[in-house]
Design a protein around this motif. Structure first.
Motif, PDB file in Angstrom:
ATOM      1  N   ALA A  30       0.392  37.152   6.322  1.00  0.00           N
ATOM      2  CA  ALA A  30       0.325  38.062   7.470  1.00  0.00           C
ATOM      3  C   ALA A  30      -0.019  37.341   8.763  1.00  0.00           C
ATOM      4  O   ALA A  30      -0.134  37.985   9.814  1.00  0.00           O
ATOM      5  CB  ALA A  30      -0.698  39.163   7.198  1.00  0.00           C
ATOM      6  N   GLY A  31      -0.226  36.027   8.700  1.00  0.00           N
ATOM      7  CA  GLY A  31      -0.474  35.252   9.914  1.00  0.00           C
ATOM      8  C   GLY A  31      -1.918  35.095  10.311  1.00  0.00           C
ATOM      9  O   GLY A  31      -2.213  34.829  11.487  1.00  0.00           O
ATOM     10  N   ALA A  32      -2.859  35.215   9.362  1.00  0.00           N
ATOM     11  CA  ALA A  32      -4.276  35.044   9.693  1.00  0.00           C
ATOM     12  C   ALA A  32      -4.512  33.696  10.364  1.00  0.00           C
ATOM     13  O   ALA A  32      -3.996  32.675   9.925  1.00  0.00           O
ATOM     14  CB  ALA A  32      -5.128  35.157   8.435  1.00  0.00           C
ATOM     15  N   HIS A  33      -5.291  33.709  11.422  1.00  0.00           N
ATOM     16  CA  HIS A  33      -5.609  32.475  12.148  1.00  0.00           C
ATOM     17  C   HIS A  33      -6.743  31.701  11.489  1.00  0.00           C
ATOM     18  O   HIS A  33      -6.821  30.471  11.616  1.00  0.00           O
ATOM     19  CB  HIS A  33      -6.005  32.800  13.592  1.00  0.00           C
ATOM     20  N   ALA A  34      -7.658  32.407  10.832  1.00  0.00           N
ATOM     21  CA  ALA A  34      -8.819  31.756  10.214  1.00  0.00           C
ATOM     22  C   ALA A  34      -9.288  32.613   9.059  1.00  0.00           C
ATOM     23  O   ALA A  34      -9.076  33.836   9.046  1.00  0.00           O
ATOM     24  CB  ALA A  34      -9.953  31.580  11.228  1.00  0.00           C
ATOM     25  N   MET A  35      -9.960  31.976   8.093  1.00  0.00           N
ATOM     26  CA  MET A  35     -10.446  32.729   6.932  1.00  0.00           C
ATOM     27  C   MET A  35     -11.483  31.894   6.197  1.00  0.00           C
ATOM     28  O   MET A  35     -11.419  30.661   6.193  1.00  0.00           O
ATOM     29  CB  MET A  35      -9.283  33.088   6.008  1.00  0.00           C
ATOM     30  N   LEU A  36     -12.424  32.592   5.545  1.00  0.00           N
ATOM     31  CA  LEU A  36     -13.373  31.937   4.632  1.00  0.00           C
ATOM     32  C   LEU A  36     -13.917  32.939   3.642  1.00  0.00           C
ATOM     33  O   LEU A  36     -13.813  34.155   3.819  1.00  0.00           O
ATOM     34  CB  LEU A  36     -14.509  31.228   5.383  1.00  0.00           C
ATOM     35  N   ASP A  37     -14.496  32.406   2.575  1.00  0.00           N
ATOM     36  CA  ASP A  37     -15.147  33.199   1.536  1.00  0.00           C
ATOM     37  C   ASP A  37     -16.556  33.547   1.995  1.00  0.00           C
ATOM     38  O   ASP A  37     -17.307  32.665   2.443  1.00  0.00           O
ATOM     39  CB  ASP A  37     -15.186  32.374   0.240  1.00  0.00           C
ATOM     40  N   VAL A  38     -16.923  34.812   1.905  1.00  0.00           N
ATOM     41  CA  VAL A  38     -18.275  35.236   2.280  1.00  0.00           C
ATOM     42  C   VAL A  38     -19.165  35.114   1.049  1.00  0.00           C
ATOM     43  O   VAL A  38     -19.273  36.035   0.236  1.00  0.00           O
ATOM     44  CB  VAL A  38     -18.282  36.670   2.829  1.00  0.00           C
ATOM     45  N   SER A  39     -19.782  33.942   0.909  1.00  0.00           N
ATOM     46  CA  SER A  39     -20.626  33.678  -0.255  1.00  0.00           C
ATOM     47  C   SER A  39     -22.108  33.643   0.096  1.00  0.00           C
ATOM     48  O   SER A  39     -22.953  33.883  -0.771  1.00  0.00           O
ATOM     49  CB  SER A  39     -20.230  32.350  -0.906  1.00  0.00           C
ATOM     50  N   ASP A  40     -22.448  33.340   1.325  1.00  0.00           N
ATOM     51  CA  ASP A  40     -23.853  33.191   1.727  1.00  0.00           C
ATOM     52  C   ASP A  40     -24.307  34.274   2.692  1.00  0.00           C
ATOM     53  O   ASP A  40     -25.339  34.129   3.349  1.00  0.00           O
ATOM     54  CB  ASP A  40     -24.071  31.811   2.356  1.00  0.00           C
ATOM     55  N   GLY A  41     -23.558  35.351   2.795  1.00  0.00           N
ATOM     56  CA  GLY A  41     -23.914  36.445   3.689  1.00  0.00           C
ATOM     57  C   GLY A  41     -22.979  36.518   4.878  1.00  0.00           C
ATOM     58  O   GLY A  41     -22.514  35.497   5.393  1.00  0.00           O
ATOM     59  N   LEU A  42     -22.672  37.742   5.317  1.00  0.00           N
ATOM     60  CA  LEU A  42     -21.705  37.942   6.399  1.00  0.00           C
ATOM     61  C   LEU A  42     -22.104  37.203   7.666  1.00  0.00           C
ATOM     62  O   LEU A  42     -21.284  36.517   8.285  1.00  0.00           O
ATOM     63  CB  LEU A  42     -21.555  39.436   6.687  1.00  0.00           C
ATOM     64  N   LEU A  43     -23.365  37.311   8.080  1.00  0.00           N
ATOM     65  CA  LEU A  43     -23.775  36.685   9.332  1.00  0.00           C
ATOM     66  C   LEU A  43     -23.700  35.161   9.248  1.00  0.00           C
ATOM     67  O   LEU A  43     -23.204  34.504  10.167  1.00  0.00           O
ATOM     68  CB  LEU A  43     -25.196  37.107   9.704  1.00  0.00           C
ATOM     69  N   VAL A  66     -26.350  44.236   3.812  1.00  0.00           N
ATOM     70  CA  VAL A  66     -24.931  44.203   4.179  1.00  0.00           C
ATOM     71  C   VAL A  66     -24.633  43.020   5.085  1.00  0.00           C
ATOM     72  O   VAL A  66     -23.613  42.335   4.930  1.00  0.00           O
ATOM     73  CB  VAL A  66     -24.526  45.532   4.839  1.00  0.00           C
ATOM     74  N   LEU A  67     -25.510  42.743   6.028  1.00  0.00           N
ATOM     75  CA  LEU A  67     -25.288  41.647   6.973  1.00  0.00           C
ATOM     76  C   LEU A  67     -25.766  40.301   6.435  1.00  0.00           C
ATOM     77  O   LEU A  67     -25.176  39.259   6.749  1.00  0.00           O
ATOM     78  CB  LEU A  67     -26.006  41.936   8.289  1.00  0.00           C
ATOM     79  N   GLY A  68     -26.838  40.302   5.641  1.00  0.00           N
ATOM     80  CA  GLY A  68     -27.451  39.044   5.250  1.00  0.00           C
ATOM     81  C   GLY A  68     -27.350  38.687   3.791  1.00  0.00           C
ATOM     82  O   GLY A  68     -27.620  37.550   3.406  1.00  0.00           O
ATOM     83  N   GLY A  69     -26.962  39.640   2.941  1.00  0.00           N
ATOM     84  CA  GLY A  69     -26.876  39.377   1.512  1.00  0.00           C
ATOM     85  C   GLY A  69     -25.659  38.536   1.172  1.00  0.00           C
ATOM     86  O   GLY A  69     -24.600  38.678   1.774  1.00  0.00           O
ATOM     87  N   GLY A  70     -25.797  37.664   0.188  1.00  0.00           N
ATOM     88  CA  GLY A  70     -24.692  36.791  -0.194  1.00  0.00           C
ATOM     89  C   GLY A  70     -24.145  37.109  -1.574  1.00  0.00           C
ATOM     90  O   GLY A  70     -24.541  38.076  -2.214  1.00  0.00           O
ATOM     91  N   GLU A  71     -23.198  36.287  -2.011  1.00  0.00           N
ATOM     92  CA  GLU A  71     -22.612  36.287  -3.348  1.00  0.00           C
ATOM     93  C   GLU A  71     -21.782  37.519  -3.658  1.00  0.00           C
ATOM     94  O   GLU A  71     -21.596  37.870  -4.824  1.00  0.00           O
ATOM     95  CB  GLU A  71     -23.699  36.086  -4.413  1.00  0.00           C
ATOM     96  N   ALA A  78     -30.259  35.587   8.473  1.00  0.00           N
ATOM     97  CA  ALA A  78     -28.848  35.233   8.546  1.00  0.00           C
ATOM     98  C   ALA A  78     -28.194  34.887   7.224  1.00  0.00           C
ATOM     99  O   ALA A  78     -27.056  34.471   7.193  1.00  0.00           O
ATOM    100  CB  ALA A  78     -28.656  34.060   9.517  1.00  0.00           C
ATOM    101  N   GLY A  79     -28.864  35.057   6.080  1.00  0.00           N
ATOM    102  CA  GLY A  79     -28.202  34.795   4.804  1.00  0.00           C
ATOM    103  C   GLY A  79     -28.842  33.653   4.044  1.00  0.00           C
ATOM    104  O   GLY A  79     -29.881  33.123   4.421  1.00  0.00           O
ATOM    105  N   TRP A  80     -28.180  33.252   2.966  1.00  0.00           N
ATOM    106  CA  TRP A  80     -28.745  32.297   2.023  1.00  0.00           C
ATOM    107  C   TRP A  80     -28.477  30.868   2.433  1.00  0.00           C
ATOM    108  O   TRP A  80     -27.394  30.518   2.888  1.00  0.00           O
ATOM    109  CB  TRP A  80     -28.157  32.533   0.638  1.00  0.00           C
ATOM    110  N   ASP A  81     -29.497  30.032   2.264  1.00  0.00           N
ATOM    111  CA  ASP A  81     -29.358  28.585   2.421  1.00  0.00           C
ATOM    112  C   ASP A  81     -29.970  27.954   1.179  1.00  0.00           C
ATOM    113  O   ASP A  81     -31.088  28.284   0.770  1.00  0.00           O
ATOM    114  CB  ASP A  81     -30.088  28.117   3.684  1.00  0.00           C
ATOM    115  N   HIS A  82     -29.259  27.016   0.543  1.00  0.00           N
ATOM    116  CA  HIS A  82     -29.710  26.458  -0.733  1.00  0.00           C
ATOM    117  C   HIS A  82     -31.029  25.685  -0.623  1.00  0.00           C
ATOM    118  O   HIS A  82     -31.710  25.492  -1.628  1.00  0.00           O
ATOM    119  CB  HIS A  82     -28.632  25.536  -1.301  1.00  0.00           C
ATOM    120  N   PHE A  83     -31.394  25.249   0.570  1.00  0.00           N
ATOM    121  CA  PHE A  83     -32.608  24.461   0.714  1.00  0.00           C
ATOM    122  C   PHE A  83     -33.661  25.196   1.543  1.00  0.00           C
ATOM    123  O   PHE A  83     -34.849  25.098   1.243  1.00  0.00           O
ATOM    124  CB  PHE A  83     -32.268  23.096   1.344  1.00  0.00           C
ATOM    125  N   ALA A  84     -33.234  25.949   2.554  1.00  0.00           N
ATOM    126  CA  ALA A  84     -34.190  26.715   3.349  1.00  0.00           C
ATOM    127  C   ALA A  84     -34.517  28.045   2.698  1.00  0.00           C
ATOM    128  O   ALA A  84     -35.486  28.694   3.038  1.00  0.00           O
ATOM    129  CB  ALA A  84     -33.647  26.956   4.764  1.00  0.00           C
TER     130      ALA A  84
END
Length: 320
Positions: free
Chosen positions: A207-220, A263-268, A313-319
């Motif tokens: 469909a022509g998406a300009h950018a994309m990523l997997d939301v694994s660590d939270g939307l924000l 919704v904004l900060g939860g991951g996985e 802002a979501g999950w960080d593996h070390f912080a």
């Protein structure tokens, strides 16, 4: 029967027959390496790891849960590049006192997540260790398309999301606080065995998406990664997230948190976040949740209703 009761070959003999082959597999398990077709001369590759008591607990998770989860989080990364997943390579470290049935369950979980997408589990490695560690490397086929990077979002683009938001965070919170009750099955499943709209990745690319990523660590947090890579500001509309908020509101009330935080900060949840050209028809199951703007403040790469969000802002593996 425990893992320590079998030789490595005997344990592999129980695992390998449970794994899907995948139509792209030319040489599967049994040799020093697998051979997988790459029709357009390129392939997408990604890897991730699950560590017991860091990413999952055996007290909560069956082998099937962990296998399915390990597969999905990698398949989602392939889809987020606009590619079609083709194969997985799995490394597994297990303690000797682990039940063989749990390892067989893990293989079945991998198959449950992979088989519907014709993805083969084509090999890997097996080792002993003090805890269960599952490492997965996934491969994908771009089918002749350019990869969709996180760095391509442009001012004026529509920000869209496919999948759920906050459900996995709700499930984790309920399990952690021992608050699981009737009606919580969907949230618990979202954490233990998340799904992902994998077909949406290639559809977005077409469909022509300009950018994309997997939301694994939270939307924000993940939106911030796209914004930083693209040099833009992403503005999320809270009214576009009302369905997600309603979906976790009851669990949030029992846990004493604002459901919007999940919704904004939860991951996985492993949904897909994409930026589409203005006016583009959004492929299912994407829905518009915001807009892309020129960056006007380095400290506010992501805003909610035009203002910096007051949410972790979501999950960080070390912080954490």
């Amino acid at each position: 029967m425990r893992v320590a009761d079998l030789t490595e070959e005997q344990l592999l003999g129980r695992i390998v027959p449970l794994l899907p082959a995948g139509s792209a597999t030319l040489v599967g398990p049994g040799d020093d390496a697998a051979v997988v077709s790459a029709a357009d001369g390129r392939f997408v590759v990604t890897t991730d790891v699950l560590v017991e008591d860091r990413h999952f607990r055996r007290a909560w998770s069956t082998g099937e849960d962990v296998g399915a989860r390990a597969a999905v989080q990698n398949l989602a990364d392939v889809a987020a590049m606009g590619a079609v997943p083709t194969s997985l390579v799995v490394t597994l470290a297990v303690p000797g006192d682990l039940a063989v049935s749990w390892v067989e369950g893990l293989a079945r979980g991998l198959a449950l997540a992979c088989a519907p997408w014709d993805v083969g589990v084509v090999g890997g490695d097996l080792s002993g260790g003090p805890v269960v560690v599952v490492g997965v490397t996934a491969h994908g086929d771009l089918e002749g398309r350019a990869p969709v990077l996180r760095s391509g979002a442009r001012p004026g683009d529509v920000l869209a999301h496919a999948g759920v938001l906050g459900a996995s965070a709700a499930g984790l919170a309920l399990l952690s606080a021992d608050l699981v009750g009737p009606g919580d099955e969907a949230a618990i499943r979202a954490y233990l065995r998340p799904g992902s709209p994998l077909a949406g990745g290639p559809a977005a690319a077409r469909a022509g998406a300009h950018a994309m990523l997997d939301v694994s660590d939270g939307l924000l947090r993940d939106a911030g990664r796209m914004a930083a890579a693209s040099g833009v500001r992403l503005d999320v509309r809270s009214d576009a997230l009302e369905g997600d908020v309603r979906g976790v509101a009851d669990a949030a009330a029992r846990a004493g948190v604002d459901p919007l935080d999940w919704v904004l900060g939860g991951g996985e949840d492993h949904g897909l976040l994409a930026a589409f050209p203005q006016g583009a028809a959004l492929p299912a199951p994407f829905r518009a949740i915001g807009t892309v703007h020129a960056a006007d403040d380095e400290s506010a790469r992501v805003t909610v209703d035009g203002a910096p969000p007051h949410v972790r802002a979501g999950w960080d593996h070390f912080a954490g």
